[in-house]
Scaffold this motif. Structure first.
Motif, short mmCIF file in Angstrom:
data_model
loop_
_atom_site.label_atom_id
_atom_site.label_comp_id
_atom_site.label_asym_id
_atom_site.label_seq_id
_atom_site.Cartn_x
_atom_site.Cartn_y
_atom_site.Cartn_z
N THR A 182 0.80 -1.23 0.00
CA THR A 182 0.00 0.00 0.00
C THR A 182 0.83 1.28 0.00
O THR A 182 0.29 2.36 -0.21
CB THR A 182 -0.91 0.03 1.24
N ARG A 183 2.13 1.16 0.28
CA ARG A 183 3.03 2.31 0.41
C ARG A 183 2.69 3.21 1.59
O ARG A 183 3.17 4.34 1.69
CB ARG A 183 3.05 3.16 -0.88
N LEU A 184 1.86 2.69 2.49
CA LEU A 184 1.61 3.40 3.75
C LEU A 184 2.67 2.97 4.75
O LEU A 184 3.48 2.08 4.50
CB LEU A 184 0.22 3.05 4.28
N ALA A 185 2.65 3.60 5.92
CA ALA A 185 3.51 3.14 7.01
C ALA A 185 3.09 1.73 7.41
O ALA A 185 1.94 1.34 7.24
CB ALA A 185 3.41 4.10 8.19
N ASN A 186 4.04 0.96 7.96
CA ASN A 186 3.72 -0.40 8.38
C ASN A 186 3.54 -0.47 9.89
O ASN A 186 3.57 0.55 10.59
CB ASN A 186 4.78 -1.40 7.90
N ARG A 187 3.37 -1.69 10.40
CA ARG A 187 3.08 -1.87 11.83
C ARG A 187 4.23 -1.38 12.70
O ARG A 187 4.02 -0.82 13.77
CB ARG A 187 2.78 -3.35 12.11
N LYS A 231 -5.08 -5.59 -4.94
CA LYS A 231 -5.34 -4.34 -5.64
C LYS A 231 -6.40 -3.51 -4.91
O LYS A 231 -6.33 -2.28 -4.86
CB LYS A 231 -5.75 -4.62 -7.08
N ILE A 232 -7.38 -4.20 -4.34
CA ILE A 232 -8.40 -3.49 -3.58
C ILE A 232 -7.80 -2.88 -2.31
O ILE A 232 -8.11 -1.74 -1.94
CB ILE A 232 -9.58 -4.44 -3.25
N LEU A 233 -6.91 -3.61 -1.66
CA LEU A 233 -6.21 -3.07 -0.49
C LEU A 233 -5.45 -1.80 -0.85
O LEU A 233 -5.51 -0.79 -0.13
CB LEU A 233 -5.23 -4.10 0.07
N ALA A 234 -4.75 -1.85 -1.97
CA ALA A 234 -3.97 -0.68 -2.40
C ALA A 234 -4.89 0.50 -2.71
O ALA A 234 -4.57 1.66 -2.41
CB ALA A 234 -3.13 -1.04 -3.62
N THR A 235 -6.05 0.21 -3.32
CA THR A 235 -6.99 1.28 -3.66
C THR A 235 -7.60 1.90 -2.40
O THR A 235 -7.73 3.12 -2.29
CB THR A 235 -8.12 0.72 -4.56
N VAL A 236 -7.97 1.05 -1.44
CA VAL A 236 -8.51 1.56 -0.18
C VAL A 236 -7.47 2.46 0.50
O VAL A 236 -7.80 3.53 1.02
CB VAL A 236 -8.92 0.40 0.75
N ARG A 246 -2.27 16.04 4.93
CA ARG A 246 -0.98 15.43 4.58
C ARG A 246 -0.16 15.06 5.80
O ARG A 246 0.67 14.16 5.75
CB ARG A 246 -0.18 16.40 3.70
N ASP A 247 -0.38 15.78 6.92
CA ASP A 247 0.41 15.51 8.11
C ASP A 247 -0.17 14.38 8.97
O ASP A 247 0.41 14.02 10.00
CB ASP A 247 0.53 16.78 8.96
N VAL A 248 -1.28 13.80 8.57
CA VAL A 248 -1.90 12.73 9.34
C VAL A 248 -1.16 11.41 9.10
O VAL A 248 -0.84 11.06 7.97
CB VAL A 248 -3.39 12.57 8.96
N PHE A 249 -0.90 10.69 10.19
CA PHE A 249 -0.20 9.41 10.09
C PHE A 249 -1.20 8.31 9.73
O PHE A 249 -2.21 8.12 10.40
CB PHE A 249 0.47 9.07 11.42
N VAL A 250 -0.89 7.56 8.64
CA VAL A 250 -1.74 6.48 8.19
C VAL A 250 -0.89 5.24 8.00
O VAL A 250 0.19 5.30 7.38
CB VAL A 250 -2.45 6.81 6.85
N ALA A 251 -1.34 4.10 8.51
CA ALA A 251 -0.57 2.86 8.41
C ALA A 251 -1.48 1.68 8.08
O ALA A 251 -2.67 1.69 8.40
CB ALA A 251 0.18 2.58 9.72
N ARG A 252 -0.89 0.71 7.44
CA ARG A 252 -1.56 -0.59 7.31
C ARG A 252 -0.97 -1.45 8.43
O ARG A 252 0.21 -1.76 8.43
CB ARG A 252 -1.27 -1.21 5.95
N THR A 253 -1.81 -1.81 9.38
CA THR A 253 -1.32 -2.50 10.57
C THR A 253 -1.42 -4.02 10.47
O THR A 253 -0.99 -4.73 11.36
CB THR A 253 -2.07 -2.02 11.82
#
Length: 355
Positions: A182-187, A231-236, A246-253
């Protein structure tokens, strides 16, 4: 189009890929499997071309070179070791330079002492004393200044090299803290950010944790296959990221769960953010434009807990998780704020995620 896979892999996709790797003499190790998995999906045309160019009997070095370009999250550990080794070598060189400088200054001090002794020697003529002392000081000073300039230049160069290595290590750290799908932060990054909330009373007073989980995600994987699910995970992830500051922290945990840490926000603002993401996602079309396959609506259940309602990071996560479960239990596709009464009636039941 959120999900664009142009094929639905058969259930034995893993066996097919492993068989193909074996036929080409490729070692069945995880990093090689990921290369051929992506090539099978056709989602990375450049990767597919590079593997095709290698043909059969590709060497492991050739595969690792391709992997390093396309999947740095797998190969970054080797780069970290190299960067650390280089940094250590540069530090040793810098220490040696400083030791040389110390030695030069000690030698210069000895010259000064010698000149002082000559000048205070009562048995020598005054002119001879001064001539000899000045000669010693001039030569020693010139040598010391010349060596000092060279060392200053060397120290500056080493500093530049070490800064470049530091930036390289920062990039490896960023990769290590990023979810590759997802290119988000990880756990790992999430745990650090969650703990930091309680380092400041001001931050704690205006921070909320949102835990969001995709509803019926197992059904999506079972119906359309894991590549479509990915692909659905990446889209979500893209929808969530695009609809927050933009400054909000978002992660896939983990799995289909996402975490959002909203700082400088009130409880009302946290709930509004959760509902905004949930509403936008529920209205987004999930359809393959090439095949016409409609994957149906994708919705989120969200649990919210303010940091002031928890004693520490672990308590905050657990309470947001209880609120998330309550949202699932109440029918899904909704936002629920944690309340103390929930602790008595609601407990984590992992079976609800298997339905």
């Amino acid at each position: 189009m959120p999900a664009t896979s142009n094929r639905t892999p058969t259930p034995d996709i893993a066996a097919q890929i492993t068989h193909a790797m074996r036929m080409m003499g490729v070692a069945p190790i995880p990093r090689n499997y990921e290369l051929y998995y992506e090539a099978y999906l056709g989602s990375n045309s450049q990767l597919s071309k590079e593997l095709a160019t290698l043909g059969s009997r590709a060497t492991q070095d050739e595969l690792d070179e391709i992997g390093a370009r396309h999947f740095s999250h797998i190969h970054h550990s080797r780069g970290i070791e190299r960067a650390h080794s280089t940094m250590a070598a540069k530090l040793c060189e810098l220490v040696n330079l400083l030791k040389d400088e110390q030695y030069a200054l000690e030698s210069y001090n000895k010259v000064l002492d010698e000149a002082y002794l000559n000048m205070t020697n009562k048995s020598a003529a005054s002119a001879d004393i001064l001539r000899h002392a000045i000669g010693i000081l001039s030569e020693a000073t010139a040598d010391t200044m010349s060596q000092g300039k060279e060392r200053v230049q060397s120290v500056v160069q080493k500093s530049v090299e070490m800064e470049a290595i530091r930036q390289e290590l920062d990039e490896y750290k960023r990769i290590a803290n990023t979810d590759s799908l997802t290119r988000l932060a990880n756990r790992r990054a999430f745990d650090d950010s969650l703990a930091a909330i309680y380092n400041s009373e001001h931050v704690r007073n205006f921070t909320g944790l949102l835990l969001a989980d995709i509803d019926h995600f197992k059904k999506i994987n079972d119906s359309f296959g894991h590549p479509v699910g990915d692909k659905i995970l990446a889209t979500v992830a893209n929808v969530v990221r695009a609809n927050l500051r933009r400054d909000v922290f978002v992660a896939r945990t983990g799995g289909e769960e996402f975490a959002i840490i909203l700082r400088d926000s009130t409880q009302e603002e946290c709930l509004q953010a959760a509902d905004r993401i949930r509403t936008i996602l529920a209205s987004a079309p999930f359809k393959n434009t090439k095949t016409g396959v409609n994957y149906g609506a994708v919705t989120l259940s969200v649990g919210v807990c303010m940091a002031t309602a928890a004693d520490d990071p672990v308590d905050l996560y657990n309470k947001a998780d209880i609120a998330l479960y309550a949202a699932k239990n109440a029918g899904r596709n909704r936002t629920v704020l944690f309340e103390e009464g929930m602790r008595k009636d609601v407990g984590r039941n992992w079976l609800i995620y298997r339905r």
